[in-house]
Write a protein that holds these residues in place. Structure first.
Motif, PDB file in Angstrom:
ATOM      1  N   LEU A  76       0.625  -1.317   0.129  1.00 57.30           N
ATOM      2  CA  LEU A  76       0.131   0.097   0.207  1.00 57.30           C
ATOM      3  C   LEU A  76       0.873   1.242   0.042  1.00 57.30           C
ATOM      4  CD1 LEU A  76      -2.618  -1.047   2.761  1.00 57.30           C
ATOM      5  CD2 LEU A  76      -3.073  -1.065   0.265  1.00 57.30           C
ATOM      6  N   MET A  77       2.154   1.085   0.404  1.00 53.77           N
ATOM      7  CA  MET A  77       3.143   2.376   0.535  1.00 53.77           C
ATOM      8  C   MET A  77       3.473   2.858  -0.916  1.00 53.77           C
ATOM      9  SD  MET A  77       5.305   1.431   3.649  1.00 53.77           S
ATOM     10  CE  MET A  77       6.273   3.083   3.432  1.00 53.77           C
ATOM     11  N   SER A  78       3.640   4.190  -0.934  1.00 53.83           N
ATOM     12  CA  SER A  78       4.344   4.909  -1.799  1.00 53.83           C
ATOM     13  C   SER A  78       5.459   5.766  -1.241  1.00 53.83           C
ATOM     14  CB  SER A  78       3.596   5.885  -2.859  1.00 53.83           C
ATOM     15  OG  SER A  78       2.862   6.585  -2.096  1.00 53.83           O
ATOM     16  N   TRP A  79       6.302   6.125  -1.817  1.00 55.16           N
ATOM     17  CA  TRP A  79       7.487   7.019  -1.621  1.00 55.16           C
ATOM     18  C   TRP A  79       7.264   8.436  -1.571  1.00 55.16           C
ATOM     19  CZ3 TRP A  79      11.133  10.137  -3.747  1.00 55.16           C
ATOM     20  CH2 TRP A  79      12.313  10.708  -3.128  1.00 55.16           C
ATOM     21  N   THR A  80       7.589   9.218  -0.658  1.00 55.15           N
ATOM     22  CA  THR A  80       7.334  10.640  -0.850  1.00 55.15           C
ATOM     23  C   THR A  80       9.012  11.302  -0.256  1.00 55.15           C
ATOM     24  OG1 THR A  80       5.161  10.669  -0.612  1.00 55.15           O
ATOM     25  CG2 THR A  80       6.123  12.685  -0.198  1.00 55.15           C
ATOM     26  N   PRO A  81       9.426  12.033  -0.753  1.00 57.62           N
ATOM     27  CA  PRO A  81      10.555  12.766  -0.311  1.00 57.62           C
ATOM     28  C   PRO A  81      10.297  12.928   1.289  1.00 57.62           C
ATOM     29  CG  PRO A  81      10.570  13.468  -2.329  1.00 57.62           C
ATOM     30  CD  PRO A  81       9.241  12.809  -2.059  1.00 57.62           C
ATOM     31  N   VAL A  82      11.485  12.827   1.973  1.00 55.83           N
ATOM     32  CA  VAL A  82      11.313  13.223   3.604  1.00 55.83           C
ATOM     33  C   VAL A  82      10.209  12.555   4.316  1.00 55.83           C
ATOM     34  CG1 VAL A  82      11.164  15.115   5.268  1.00 55.83           C
ATOM     35  CG2 VAL A  82      12.246  15.662   2.989  1.00 55.83           C
ATOM     36  N   VAL A  83       9.279  12.218   3.804  1.00 55.60           N
ATOM     37  CA  VAL A  83       7.738  11.876   4.460  1.00 55.60           C
ATOM     38  C   VAL A  83       8.103  10.272   4.793  1.00 55.60           C
ATOM     39  CG1 VAL A  83       5.450  11.307   4.179  1.00 55.60           C
ATOM     40  CG2 VAL A  83       6.322  13.543   3.416  1.00 55.60           C
ATOM     41  N   THR A  84       8.424   9.737   3.888  1.00 60.70           N
ATOM     42  CA  THR A  84       8.567   8.062   4.213  1.00 60.70           C
ATOM     43  C   THR A  84       9.812   7.972   5.171  1.00 60.70           C
ATOM     44  OG1 THR A  84       8.042   7.730   1.592  1.00 60.70           O
ATOM     45  CG2 THR A  84       9.184   6.048   2.918  1.00 60.70           C
ATOM     46  N   PHE A  85      10.930   8.783   5.092  1.00 59.65           N
ATOM     47  CA  PHE A  85      11.834   8.543   6.173  1.00 59.65           C
ATOM     48  C   PHE A  85      11.177   8.751   7.582  1.00 59.65           C
ATOM     49  CE2 PHE A  85      14.558  10.750   8.951  1.00 59.65           C
ATOM     50  CZ  PHE A  85      15.741   9.838   9.115  1.00 59.65           C
ATOM     51  N   TRP A  86      10.354   9.875   7.786  1.00 59.07           N
ATOM     52  CA  TRP A  86       9.937  10.122   9.150  1.00 59.07           C
ATOM     53  C   TRP A  86       8.827   8.949   9.343  1.00 59.07           C
ATOM     54  CZ3 TRP A  86      12.140  12.978  12.270  1.00 59.07           C
ATOM     55  CH2 TRP A  86      13.092  13.930  11.898  1.00 59.07           C
ATOM     56  N   GLN A  87       8.036   8.649   8.498  1.00 59.32           N
ATOM     57  CA  GLN A  87       7.221   7.398   8.493  1.00 59.32           C
ATOM     58  C   GLN A  87       7.928   6.073   9.122  1.00 59.32           C
ATOM     59  OE1 GLN A  87       5.255   7.061   4.942  1.00 59.32           O
ATOM     60  NE2 GLN A  87       3.231   7.897   5.674  1.00 59.32           N
ATOM     61  N   LEU A  88       8.951   5.622   8.729  1.00 55.55           N
ATOM     62  CA  LEU A  88       9.384   4.476   9.152  1.00 55.55           C
ATOM     63  C   LEU A  88      10.522   4.966  10.458  1.00 55.55           C
ATOM     64  CD1 LEU A  88       9.084   3.234   6.314  1.00 55.55           C
ATOM     65  CD2 LEU A  88      11.001   2.109   6.340  1.00 55.55           C
ATOM     66  N   THR A  89      10.880   6.176  10.609  1.00 57.13           N
ATOM     67  CA  THR A  89      11.424   6.569  11.750  1.00 57.13           C
ATOM     68  C   THR A  89      10.387   6.212  13.079  1.00 57.13           C
ATOM     69  OG1 THR A  89      13.054   7.929  10.629  1.00 57.13           O
ATOM     70  CG2 THR A  89      12.727   8.164  13.229  1.00 57.13           C
ATOM     71  N   ALA A  90       9.205   6.609  12.766  1.00 55.26           N
ATOM     72  CA  ALA A  90       7.988   6.605  13.698  1.00 55.26           C
ATOM     73  C   ALA A  90       7.674   4.971  14.021  1.00 55.26           C
ATOM     74  CB  ALA A  90       6.887   7.361  13.244  1.00 55.26           C
ATOM     75  N   ASP A  91       7.874   4.290  12.885  1.00 57.84           N
ATOM     76  CA  ASP A  91       7.492   2.887  12.939  1.00 57.84           C
ATOM     77  C   ASP A  91       8.383   2.176  13.853  1.00 57.84           C
ATOM     78  OD1 ASP A  91       5.373   3.150  11.098  1.00 57.84           O
ATOM     79  OD2 ASP A  91       6.531   2.300   9.520  1.00 57.84           O
ATOM     80  N   MET A  92       9.627   2.534  13.762  1.00 61.17           N
ATOM     81  CA  MET A  92      10.678   1.907  14.345  1.00 61.17           C
ATOM     82  C   MET A  92      10.637   1.966  16.165  1.00 61.17           C
ATOM     83  SD  MET A  92      14.434   1.704  12.810  1.00 61.17           S
ATOM     84  CE  MET A  92      15.004   3.480  13.328  1.00 61.17           C
ATOM     85  N   ALA A  93       9.752   3.229  16.462  1.00 57.72           N
ATOM     86  CA  ALA A  93       9.342   3.373  17.878  1.00 57.72           C
ATOM     87  C   ALA A  93       8.469   2.592  18.157  1.00 57.72           C
ATOM     88  CB  ALA A  93       9.096   4.853  18.245  1.00 57.72           C
ATOM     89  N   MET A  94       7.512   1.742  17.114  1.00 49.77           N
ATOM     90  CA  MET A  94       6.478   0.993  17.493  1.00 49.77           C
ATOM     91  C   MET A  94       6.769  -0.317  16.980  1.00 49.77           C
ATOM     92  SD  MET A  94       3.999   3.289  18.538  1.00 49.77           S
ATOM     93  CE  MET A  94       2.468   2.116  18.116  1.00 49.77           C
ATOM     94  N   SER A  95       7.863  -0.621  16.681  1.00 47.74           N
ATOM     95  CA  SER A  95       8.236  -1.827  15.971  1.00 47.74           C
ATOM     96  C   SER A  95       8.082  -3.180  17.080  1.00 47.74           C
ATOM     97  CB  SER A  95       9.378  -1.745  15.408  1.00 47.74           C
ATOM     98  OG  SER A  95      10.578  -1.626  16.483  1.00 47.74           O
ATOM     99  N   ASN A  96       8.250  -2.902  18.375  1.00 51.24           N
ATOM    100  CA  ASN A  96       7.856  -4.148  19.294  1.00 51.24           C
ATOM    101  C   ASN A  96       6.623  -4.096  20.011  1.00 51.24           C
ATOM    102  OD1 ASN A  96      10.667  -5.888  19.141  1.00 51.24           O
ATOM    103  ND2 ASN A  96      11.667  -3.844  19.709  1.00 51.24           N
ATOM    104  N   SER A  97       5.781  -3.567  19.403  1.00 51.35           N
ATOM    105  CA  SER A  97       4.505  -3.158  20.123  1.00 51.35           C
ATOM    106  C   SER A  97       3.262  -4.383  19.535  1.00 51.35           C
ATOM    107  CB  SER A  97       4.056  -1.939  19.793  1.00 51.35           C
ATOM    108  OG  SER A  97       4.984  -0.941  20.343  1.00 51.35           O
ATOM    109  N   PHE A  98       3.747  -5.286  18.778  1.00 49.93           N
ATOM    110  CA  PHE A  98       2.821  -6.046  18.250  1.00 49.93           C
ATOM    111  C   PHE A  98       3.195  -7.615  18.404  1.00 49.93           C
ATOM    112  CE2 PHE A  98       3.311  -2.162  15.631  1.00 49.93           C
ATOM    113  CZ  PHE A  98       2.021  -1.938  15.630  1.00 49.93           C
ATOM    114  N   ALA A  99       2.247  -8.433  18.064  1.00 47.37           N
ATOM    115  CA  ALA A  99       2.365  -9.763  18.161  1.00 47.37           C
ATOM    116  C   ALA A  99       3.545 -10.332  17.451  1.00 47.37           C
ATOM    117  CB  ALA A  99       0.944 -10.532  18.070  1.00 47.37           C
ATOM    118  N   GLY A 100       3.862 -11.608  17.759  1.00 47.71           N
ATOM    119  CA  GLY A 100       5.086 -12.138  17.017  1.00 47.71           C
ATOM    120  C   GLY A 100       4.681 -12.469  15.704  1.00 47.71           C
ATOM    121  N   GLY A 101       5.645 -12.282  14.643  1.00 47.58           N
ATOM    122  CA  GLY A 101       5.424 -12.440  13.182  1.00 47.58           C
ATOM    123  C   GLY A 101       5.086 -11.117  12.383  1.00 47.58           C
ATOM    124  N   TYR A 102       5.088  -9.782  13.146  1.00 48.09           N
ATOM    125  CA  TYR A 102       4.813  -8.702  12.787  1.00 48.09           C
ATOM    126  C   TYR A 102       5.960  -7.756  13.301  1.00 48.09           C
ATOM    127  CZ  TYR A 102       0.229 -10.471  11.671  1.00 48.09           C
ATOM    128  OH  TYR A 102      -0.673 -10.965  11.316  1.00 48.09           O
TER     129      TYR A 102
END
Length: 557
Positions: free
Chosen positions: A490-516
């Motif tokens: 579903l993703m598409s790349w946007t300058p600067v924006v995608t970088f901040w999105q994944l940076t934010a995702d890293m802060a949430m990356s251990n908040s889900f069940a195994g396999g995700y």
């Protein structure tokens, strides 16, 4: 009239860019986020776009560029602008909600409520207002500098640009020398305190096969938080025998902390001393499990190794910093591979000195920063295959050299998300257990010869896909179709924006069940280690997986 004059003073280009930033930041990312976190990211993105728009206006003023339109065209543009704003106001909440709902459905997470778009937008506007307020304070300084330099240097617009750059450089210097270094010092002091403590409920082991136990060279009180969690966890021989139905022995777990001011070499000597004390060299297999900076290791991977080999194992690891992984990487990026190489070379050298008939098999592994450091023990994939009997790397960061090399040299037609290396002869990438024998398109891989290496990487793990290149360049994994139905598709790349999105995702990356996200658990680690150890990765390991799941849940995993 006063309100109209204030609105008229808002830079139009900057305002339009800020709006585009908010809209772009609300497009799908790898992980779902709560409304307040999404609003914060949208606000930060809007500020960046606003500043860029303001800079464009300043440059246009300096260059003397103007756009003139007749009254009729102006009225048409005004109507078109109003229509577009109305459509955006009507359609934005719907698209926002649909996108975030699709992502949460993939994770089996609660769907966002109808107020999600409104609440996240309000947070974005607050964040944007705060930062623009700070920007205006800086502008006062710029105006003061401009009033004193424009006659001697250049026209007002050019002086403003020069003053802006000078102010930002000064701000960056202050941030680096005062704020960042100060935060690192505070973080280190807090980390030292945390690592000096042990989680409540953990007790010193009673088995001599574990560091901190009877006869250990490592005092239990010196092991710290992550080390004590690793040592106190893990199965006993009885638990392994119950799950496997066979005979088992007590696994060996060795951990050396950097407490008491030890150097890396002294810590390594402690590891080797513990291996001699516990008679680790008499075990069937030794696993050099590279930790993150503070000593954290993937417990699911460790237990999978022990259960599958009936406890006839020795797992060794060491701590090399008290800083959390992100800060450790910022302050000393070369340290993890240096420590990985130091630990592996020492263990491999000691093993090489043993008689050929009594050498244990040698395996390596690590997660996240541990995978980055563990890979650093080898110069290439070929070097790794020549020195180990197998390896399991989970959640390997994108900047890891060997992973980059393998992905770049993948079989034509395979994807970055699931690269195929020489038809899977020795090295296999997998996002789940099924991809240990098939690629993401369902094509069966060829024979799997020893030594066997597995890179487990989820398509939703931002640690695997994050890089600074995301700021201004489309990543290869977004240039190809993502796995159907996944957030990546579903993703598409946007300058600067995608970088901040994944940076934010890293802060949430251990908040889900195994396999995700960044959670690699027994459903993946057991089949992966089974394949690496020469067993069938598709066999039924449900009893072992259930035992690991119960144990890690009891430990808070």
């Amino acid at each position: 009239m006063r309100a109209r004059r204030r609105v008229a003073r808002i830079p139009r280009t900057a305002a339009v860019m800020a709006l585009l930033g908010i809209l772009a930041s609300d497009t799908p990312s790898l992980l779902p986020r709560p409304w307040y976190f999404q609003g914060f990211i949208s606000g930060i993105t809007a500020v960046v776009f606003y500043a860029f728009g303001a800079l464009l206006e300043d440059l246009a003023d300096w260059a003397g560029l103007t756009v003139r339109v007749n009254d009729t065209a102006r009225r048409v543009l005004k109507v078109v602008g109003i229509v577009l704003l109305v459509l955006a106001a009507l359609l934005y909440p719907a698209f926002n909600l649909v996108w975030h709902t699709l992502v949460t459905l993939y994770f089996n997470e609660p769907q966002p409520g109808p107020l999600y778009p409104v609440l996240s937008l309000l947070v974005a506007l607050v964040v944007m207002g705060v930062f623009i307020g700070v920007f205006r304070l800086i502008s006062l300084l710029i105006t003061w500098v401009t009033s004193r330099t424009e006659r001697q240097v250049a026209r007002k617009a050019l002086a403003k640009v020069i003053a802006t750059v000078g102010t930002l450089l000064l701000l960056a210097a202050v941030m680096d020398q005062v704020v960042v270094r100060g935060l690192l010092l505070v973080a280190k002091q807090q980390a030292d305190a945390v690592n000096a403590e042990q989680p409540a409920g953990l007790r010193a082991p009673t088995e001599p096969t574990r560091s901190g136990g009877p006869g250990s060279l490592v005092p239990w009180g010196s092991i710290g938080a992550d080390g004590s969690s690793f040592i106190a966890s893990g199965p006993t021989a009885a638990e392994i025998a119950t799950a496997t139905g066979g005979r088992a022995i007590e696994p060996i777990r060795i951990f050396a902390p950097i407490a008491d001011g030890r150097t890396q070499q002294q810590t390594l000597d402690l590891v080797l001393g513990e291996m001699e004390r516990t008679r680790a060299w008499e075990r069937r297999a030794v696993l050099v499990l590279n930790s993150t900076s503070t000593g954290f290791v993937n417990e699911w991977a460790a237990e999978s190794f022990e259960y599958l080999l009936n406890g006839d194992t020795a797992i060794v690891t060491m701590q090399y910093s008290t800083l959390p992984s992100a800060l450790a990487l910022i302050t000393a990026r070369d340290q993890p591979p240096q420590v990985g190489r130091l630990l592996f070379d020492a263990v491999a050298a000691r093993r090489a000195a043993l008689p050929a008939a009594s050498k244990p098999r040698l395996y390596v592994g690590g997660e996240s920063l541990g995978a980055y450091g563990g890979d650093g023990a080898f110069t290439s994939a070929t070097d790794m295959l020549s020195k180990v009997d197998g390896a399991l790397w989970t959640g390997t960061p994108s900047f890891t050299p060997i992973q980059e090399e393998l992905t770049r040299d993948r079989t034509y037609g395979s994807t970055v998300a699931n690269p195929v290396i020489a038809d899977g002869r020795h090295i296999r990438f997998a996002g789940d257990a099924t991809q240990l024998t098939k690629d993401q398109f369902g094509h069966v891989l060829g024979p799997w010869d020893a030594p066997r290496v597995v890179y487990l990487q989820h398509d939703t793990d931002p640690v695997v896909w994050w890089s600074t290149d995301l700021l201004f360049r489309t990543p290869a994994w977004l240039d190809e179709p993502g796995p159907p139905g996944t957030p990546m598709s579903l993703m598409s790349w946007t300058p600067v924006v995608t970088f901040w999105q994944l940076t934010a995702d890293m802060a949430m990356s251990n908040s889900f069940a195994g396999g995700y996200g960044h959670r690699y658990q027994e459903a993946e680690t057991v089949p992966a280690w089974a394949g690496i150890l020469g067993m069938s990765p598709t066999a039924d390991y449900s009893r072992i997986q259930a035992a690991i799941k119960r144990a890690t849940a009891a430990d808070g995993g």
